[in-house]
Enzyme design. Structure first.
Site, PDB file in Angstrom:
ATOM      1  N   TYR A  37     -15.363  -4.553   8.089  1.00  0.00           N
ATOM      2  CA  TYR A  37     -14.076  -3.862   8.263  1.00  0.00           C
ATOM      3  C   TYR A  37     -13.566  -4.063   9.692  1.00  0.00           C
ATOM      4  O   TYR A  37     -12.404  -4.423   9.899  1.00  0.00           O
ATOM      5  CB  TYR A  37     -14.213  -2.368   7.932  1.00  0.00           C
ATOM      6  N   LYS A  42     -10.036  -6.012  10.919  1.00  0.00           N
ATOM      7  CA  LYS A  42      -8.981  -5.375  11.713  1.00  0.00           C
ATOM      8  C   LYS A  42      -8.809  -6.076  13.072  1.00  0.00           C
ATOM      9  O   LYS A  42      -7.710  -6.073  13.632  1.00  0.00           O
ATOM     10  CB  LYS A  42      -9.261  -3.882  11.859  1.00  0.00           C
ATOM     11  N   GLU A  96      -6.427   8.717   1.735  1.00  0.00           N
ATOM     12  CA  GLU A  96      -7.485   8.484   0.730  1.00  0.00           C
ATOM     13  C   GLU A  96      -8.520   7.488   1.232  1.00  0.00           C
ATOM     14  O   GLU A  96      -9.472   7.145   0.532  1.00  0.00           O
ATOM     15  CB  GLU A  96      -6.856   7.949  -0.564  1.00  0.00           C
ATOM     16  N   PRO A 128      -4.427   2.689  14.225  1.00  0.00           N
ATOM     17  CA  PRO A 128      -4.751   4.118  14.213  1.00  0.00           C
ATOM     18  C   PRO A 128      -6.248   4.379  14.290  1.00  0.00           C
ATOM     19  O   PRO A 128      -7.070   3.538  13.922  1.00  0.00           O
ATOM     20  CB  PRO A 128      -4.219   4.606  12.860  1.00  0.00           C
ATOM     21  N   ARG A 130      -1.311   0.803  -8.204  1.00  0.00           N
ATOM     22  CA  ARG A 130      -1.179   1.962  -9.111  1.00  0.00           C
ATOM     23  C   ARG A 130       0.300   2.251  -9.410  1.00  0.00           C
ATOM     24  O   ARG A 130       1.001   2.857  -8.614  1.00  0.00           O
ATOM     25  CB  ARG A 130      -1.851   3.191  -8.493  1.00  0.00           C
ATOM     26  N   GLY A 141       0.840  -1.209   0.000  1.00  0.00           N
ATOM     27  CA  GLY A 141       0.000   0.000   0.000  1.00  0.00           C
ATOM     28  C   GLY A 141       0.866   1.247   0.000  1.00  0.00           C
ATOM     29  O   GLY A 141       0.539   2.245   0.629  1.00  0.00           O
ATOM     30  N   ALA A 142       1.955   1.185  -0.767  1.00  0.00           N
ATOM     31  CA  ALA A 142       2.935   2.285  -0.754  1.00  0.00           C
ATOM     32  C   ALA A 142       2.567   3.409  -1.718  1.00  0.00           C
ATOM     33  O   ALA A 142       3.313   4.364  -1.867  1.00  0.00           O
ATOM     34  CB  ALA A 142       4.320   1.739  -1.082  1.00  0.00           C
ATOM     35  N   GLY A 146      -1.360   7.416   1.245  1.00  0.00           N
ATOM     36  CA  GLY A 146      -1.576   7.423   2.690  1.00  0.00           C
ATOM     37  C   GLY A 146      -0.388   6.970   3.522  1.00  0.00           C
ATOM     38  O   GLY A 146       0.750   7.381   3.302  1.00  0.00           O
ATOM     39  N   PHE A 147      -0.663   6.115   4.499  1.00  0.00           N
ATOM     40  CA  PHE A 147       0.373   5.662   5.439  1.00  0.00           C
ATOM     41  C   PHE A 147       1.551   5.023   4.702  1.00  0.00           C
ATOM     42  O   PHE A 147       2.706   5.306   4.996  1.00  0.00           O
ATOM     43  CB  PHE A 147      -0.180   4.605   6.407  1.00  0.00           C
TER      44      PHE A 147
END
Ligand SMILES: NC(=O)c1ccc[n+]([C@@H]2O[C@H](COP(=O)([O-])OP(=O)(O)OC[C@H]3O[C@@H](n4cnc5c(N)ncnc54)[C@H](OP(=O)(O)O)[C@@H]3O)[C@@H](O)[C@H]2O)c1
Length: 249
Positions: free
Chosen positions: A148, A152, A184, A178, A34, A8-9, A12-13
């Site tokens: 969700y 988590k 996003e 968090p 992406r 997920g680079a 966001g985080f």
């Protein structure tokens, strides 16, 4: 130069953690779907970034990308297993089946594929670190959070259980959970409805992706004999609203 692997680079985080570690002289393997976003990281940090344009849900692609890492990026000592998402915020029985699948396939199955493929590489290091990105949603159920929240909670419990399996390996595991952070995330959750997403952050203070990256760097800097099992962070503006009680009449 040590190597970090971040999922997920592209946003966001994950993106800010990649930037923070690259600035601290880490080489970074940056995974997301992406490619143009990963290319931006490469433009910023050059050869220090190795982009992997892969969908974490695709088991074969994940394993083959990790199997074929170039030698100079294979000595990985930090994994940030971060890619994930929420879709919609409605009662469970109103949730589309495709959205249920996407959350479970990304936040649980994709997350597990990455961990399973990388732990053998981490075990080769003298010391290594796994950061799993959970959420306060894993412990604090909220209306419409259903799947969700469940995914988590999985990340939290898996992180603890994994510590047992890694006995004697000097691999640390931390579940970073968090609360309200502006990335996003909400735009993705509300499927591009930017107005709805932005309203969540109106007239308040939230945590930024840079703040989160700073916390991660603090954890990395701790002495090697300390394992922080879980860390939950919220902006000071966020607290709990208590139990809902249905009243009649
Ligand atoms: N923001 C918050 O308030 C908050 C709070 C608690 C926890 N979290 C958690 O923090 C993590 C990061 O979220 P964020 O806030 O940084 O949101 P974000 O800005 O939307 O970033 C999510 C990242 O995950 C990647 N991703 C999503 N699905 C993927 C897939 N199938 N394969 C590969 N990469 C995928 C996205 O990249 P591509 O789209 O390019 O693939 C993107 O880089 C998530 O696990 C989220 O649940 C967020």
């Amino acid at each position: 130069m040590p190597v970090a692997f971040i999922t997920g680079a592209s946003s966001g985080f994950g993106r800010e953690i990649a930037r923070a570690l690259a600035k601290k002289d880490y080489k970074v393997v940056a995974l997301a779907r992406r490619s143009e976003r990963l290319e931006d990281l490469r433009k910023e940090f050059g050869e220090r970034i190795y982009p992997i344009c892969v969908d974490a849900r695709n088991k074969e692609s994940v394993f083959s990308a990790i199997d074929s890492l170039p030698q100079e990026f294979s000595d990985i000592s930090i994994l940030v297993n971060n890619a994930g998402l929420a879709l919609e915020q409605v009662e469970f029985d109103k949730l589309e089946i495709d959205d249920i699948d996407t959350m479970v396939d990304t936040n649980i199955k994709g997350f597990l594929y990455v961990a399973r493929a990388l732990i053998p590489l981490l075990r080769r290091q003298k010391d290594a670190y796994i950061f799993n990105i959970g959420s306060v949603a894993g412990r604090n159920p909220y209306f419409g959070g259903n799947v969700y929240c469940g995914t988590k909670a999985f990340v939290g419990q898996f992180s603890l259980a994994l510590r047992n399996d890694l006995r004697g390996s000097n691999i640390k595991v931390t579940n970073i959970a968090p609360g309200l952070c502006k990335t996003e995330f909400s735009e993705v959750r509300f499927k591009g409805d930017k107005k709805k997403a932005d309203s969540l952050y109106e007239n308040t203070k939230f945590i930024s992706a840079k703040d989160l990256a700073e916390v991660l760097l603090m954890l990395v800097a701790l002495p090697s004999h300390i394992n922080v099992n879980e860390i939950e962070l919220m902006p000071v503006t966020q607290t709990w609203s208590g139990f809902h009680i249905e009243r009649f009449g």
